[in-house]
Design a protein around this motif. Structure first.
Motif, PDB file in Angstrom:
ATOM      1  N   HIS A 109      58.852 -48.747  85.772  1.00 37.95           N
ATOM      2  CA  HIS A 109      58.719 -48.024  87.030  1.00 37.95           C
ATOM      3  C   HIS A 109      57.744 -46.860  86.905  1.00 37.95           C
ATOM      4  N   VAL A 110      56.926 -46.690  87.935  1.00 37.81           N
ATOM      5  CA  VAL A 110      56.050 -45.519  88.026  1.00 37.81           C
ATOM      6  C   VAL A 110      56.895 -44.324  88.449  1.00 37.81           C
ATOM      7  N   PHE A 111      57.739 -44.507  89.454  1.00 33.74           N
ATOM      8  CA  PHE A 111      58.708 -43.479  89.845  1.00 33.74           C
ATOM      9  C   PHE A 111      59.950 -44.173  90.377  1.00 33.74           C
ATOM     10  N   ASP A 112      61.062 -43.445  90.371  1.00 34.32           N
ATOM     11  CA  ASP A 112      62.329 -43.954  90.876  1.00 34.32           C
ATOM     12  C   ASP A 112      63.142 -42.760  91.355  1.00 34.32           C
ATOM     13  N   LYS A 115      70.571 -48.762  92.667  1.00 36.75           N
ATOM     14  CA  LYS A 115      70.799 -49.583  93.850  1.00 36.75           C
ATOM     15  C   LYS A 115      70.789 -48.804  95.165  1.00 36.75           C
ATOM     16  N   HIS A 116      70.557 -47.497  95.126  1.00 34.07           N
ATOM     17  CA  HIS A 116      70.423 -46.673  96.337  1.00 34.07           C
ATOM     18  C   HIS A 116      69.227 -45.756  96.119  1.00 34.07           C
ATOM     19  N   GLU A 117      68.029 -46.373  96.134  1.00 37.03           N
ATOM     20  CA  GLU A 117      66.849 -45.687  95.621  1.00 37.03           C
ATOM     21  C   GLU A 117      65.572 -46.124  96.324  1.00 37.03           C
ATOM     22  N   VAL A 118      64.497 -45.467  95.968  1.00 40.23           N
ATOM     23  CA  VAL A 118      63.148 -45.868  96.343  1.00 40.23           C
ATOM     24  C   VAL A 118      62.325 -45.840  95.063  1.00 40.23           C
ATOM     25  N   TYR A 119      61.547 -46.901  94.823  1.00 37.72           N
ATOM     26  CA  TYR A 119      60.747 -46.903  93.604  1.00 37.72           C
ATOM     27  C   TYR A 119      59.499 -47.758  93.732  1.00 37.72           C
ATOM     28  N   LEU A 120      58.573 -47.503  92.813  1.00 41.33           N
ATOM     29  CA  LEU A 120      57.340 -48.273  92.680  1.00 41.33           C
ATOM     30  C   LEU A 120      57.276 -48.772  91.256  1.00 41.33           C
ATOM     31  N   SER A 121      57.048 -50.066  91.096  1.00 38.49           N
ATOM     32  CA  SER A 121      57.008 -50.653  89.757  1.00 38.49           C
ATOM     33  C   SER A 121      56.151 -51.913  89.784  1.00 38.49           C
ATOM     34  N   PHE A 168      57.456 -52.465  95.590  1.00 37.69           N
ATOM     35  CA  PHE A 168      57.911 -51.218  96.199  1.00 37.69           C
ATOM     36  C   PHE A 168      59.239 -51.519  96.868  1.00 37.69           C
ATOM     37  N   ILE A 169      60.265 -50.740  96.539  1.00 37.50           N
ATOM     38  CA  ILE A 169      61.615 -50.947  97.073  1.00 37.50           C
ATOM     39  C   ILE A 169      62.109 -49.648  97.702  1.00 37.50           C
ATOM     40  N   ILE A 170      62.736 -49.774  98.863  1.00 38.15           N
ATOM     41  CA  ILE A 170      63.482 -48.658  99.449  1.00 38.15           C
ATOM     42  C   ILE A 170      64.764 -49.244 100.022  1.00 38.15           C
ATOM     43  N   THR A 171      65.893 -48.583  99.770  1.00 35.95           N
ATOM     44  CA  THR A 171      67.180 -49.086 100.245  1.00 35.95           C
ATOM     45  C   THR A 171      67.644 -48.304 101.468  1.00 35.95           C
ATOM     46  N   ASP A 172      68.549 -48.918 102.219  1.00 31.62           N
ATOM     47  CA  ASP A 172      69.128 -48.227 103.375  1.00 31.62           C
ATOM     48  C   ASP A 172      70.582 -47.859 103.081  1.00 31.62           C
ATOM     49  N   ALA A 173      71.269 -47.327 104.073  1.00 32.34           N
ATOM     50  CA  ALA A 173      72.646 -46.857 103.888  1.00 32.34           C
ATOM     51  C   ALA A 173      73.605 -47.969 103.487  1.00 32.34           C
ATOM     52  N   THR A 174      73.297 -49.218 103.839  1.00 32.64           N
ATOM     53  CA  THR A 174      74.158 -50.349 103.461  1.00 32.64           C
ATOM     54  C   THR A 174      73.747 -50.938 102.116  1.00 32.64           C
ATOM     55  N   SER A 219      69.997 -42.023  97.875  1.00 29.73           N
ATOM     56  CA  SER A 219      70.740 -41.029  97.107  1.00 29.73           C
ATOM     57  C   SER A 219      69.771 -40.005  96.528  1.00 29.73           C
ATOM     58  N   GLY A 220      70.150 -38.765  96.505  1.00 29.66           N
ATOM     59  CA  GLY A 220      69.284 -37.726  95.944  1.00 29.66           C
ATOM     60  C   GLY A 220      69.620 -37.387  94.514  1.00 29.66           C
ATOM     61  N   LYS A 221      70.388 -38.245  93.855  1.00 25.28           N
ATOM     62  CA  LYS A 221      70.902 -37.931  92.525  1.00 25.28           C
ATOM     63  C   LYS A 221      69.805 -37.707  91.484  1.00 25.28           C
ATOM     64  N   ASN A 222      68.858 -38.630  91.379  1.00 24.89           N
ATOM     65  CA  ASN A 222      67.832 -38.545  90.339  1.00 24.89           C
ATOM     66  C   ASN A 222      66.441 -38.693  90.934  1.00 24.89           C
ATOM     67  N   ASN A 223      65.477 -38.029  90.321  1.00 21.40           N
ATOM     68  CA  ASN A 223      64.072 -38.170  90.702  1.00 21.40           C
ATOM     69  C   ASN A 223      63.281 -38.307  89.413  1.00 21.40           C
ATOM     70  N   TYR A 224      62.910 -39.539  89.074  1.00 20.74           N
ATOM     71  CA  TYR A 224      62.249 -39.806  87.799  1.00 20.74           C
ATOM     72  C   TYR A 224      60.797 -40.221  87.990  1.00 20.74           C
ATOM     73  N   LEU A 225      59.950 -39.780  87.093  1.00 22.56           N
ATOM     74  CA  LEU A 225      58.580 -40.258  86.984  1.00 22.56           C
ATOM     75  C   LEU A 225      58.487 -41.018  85.670  1.00 22.56           C
ATOM     76  N   GLY A 226      57.936 -42.231  85.720  1.00 21.99           N
ATOM     77  CA  GLY A 226      57.739 -43.010  84.504  1.00 21.99           C
ATOM     78  C   GLY A 226      58.975 -43.664  83.931  1.00 21.99           C
TER      79      GLY A 226
END
Length: 179
Positions: A26-29, A34-40, A50-56, A107-114
């Motif tokens: 992943h470039v970022f996550d 499973k409740h995230e947005v990322y590029l990989s 590119f993935i982005i999840t919704d409330a469900t 979810s705002g739990k984690n914000n990772y680069l790389g």
């Protein structure tokens, strides 16, 4: 944590250079597993995901086969919000998804680069390459705005900038007012 949870619209952009394509690095996550947005990329190939999840926890995705190029710098911009999701490569629109959610919906739990939110999973490997001028904007920027600013060095004081990591001082310090 929770750095981007108020963003109902956002643009995430960065310069990326993959040295090799490991399995799903992943470039970022941003978010939580499973409740995230990322590029990989996916698989051991240059296919962009590119993935982005919704409330469900439904995953909305954009896949672009062969988009990455090993050893070459590329500029990517991912736009989310009420106008849908848009993915740009070097200032040119690659693909769209009609999903209208944004960073506020993950979810705002984690914000990772790389790296990915998944830890210890042998199917997910660390990013092997370089990332530069990683930007998060509070707005859904258009193609013209992305093209005009992609080569510009930012100061961190630009209007609507939510985060800036340029790594110029050798650290991953946020140069935006959010710090």
């Amino acid at each position: 944590p929770d750095m981007f949870t108020a963003l109902d619209e956002a643009t995430v952009e960065c310069w990326v250079r993959f040295e090799e394509f490991n399995l799903n690095s992943h470039v970022f996550d941003f978010g939580d597993l499973k409740h995230e947005v990322y590029l990989s990329h996916y698989g051991a190939s240059p296919n962009l995901k590119f993935i982005i999840t919704d409330a469900t926890l439904t995953r909305h995705r954009i896949d672009v086969p062969g988009a990455w190029q090993a050893g070459r710098w590329c500029h990517f911009a991912m736009v989310t919000g009420k106008g849908g999701a848009h993915l740009y490569l070097n200032g040119v629109l690659l693909a769209d998804n009609p999903f209208t959610g944004s960073l506020s919906g993950v979810s705002g739990k984690n914000n990772y680069l790389g790296r990915a939110n998944i830890t210890g999973d042998p199917k997910i490997t660390r990013f092997h390459g370089a990332i530069d001028e990683f930007r998060v904007w509070k707005t859904a920027r258009g193609g013209q705005q992305i093209r005009e600013a992609m080569f510009r060095k930012l100061t961190g004081r630009e209007p609507d900038l939510a985060g800036l990591w340029n790594f110029d001082d050798g650290t991953a310090k946020d140069s935006s007012p959010a710090g």
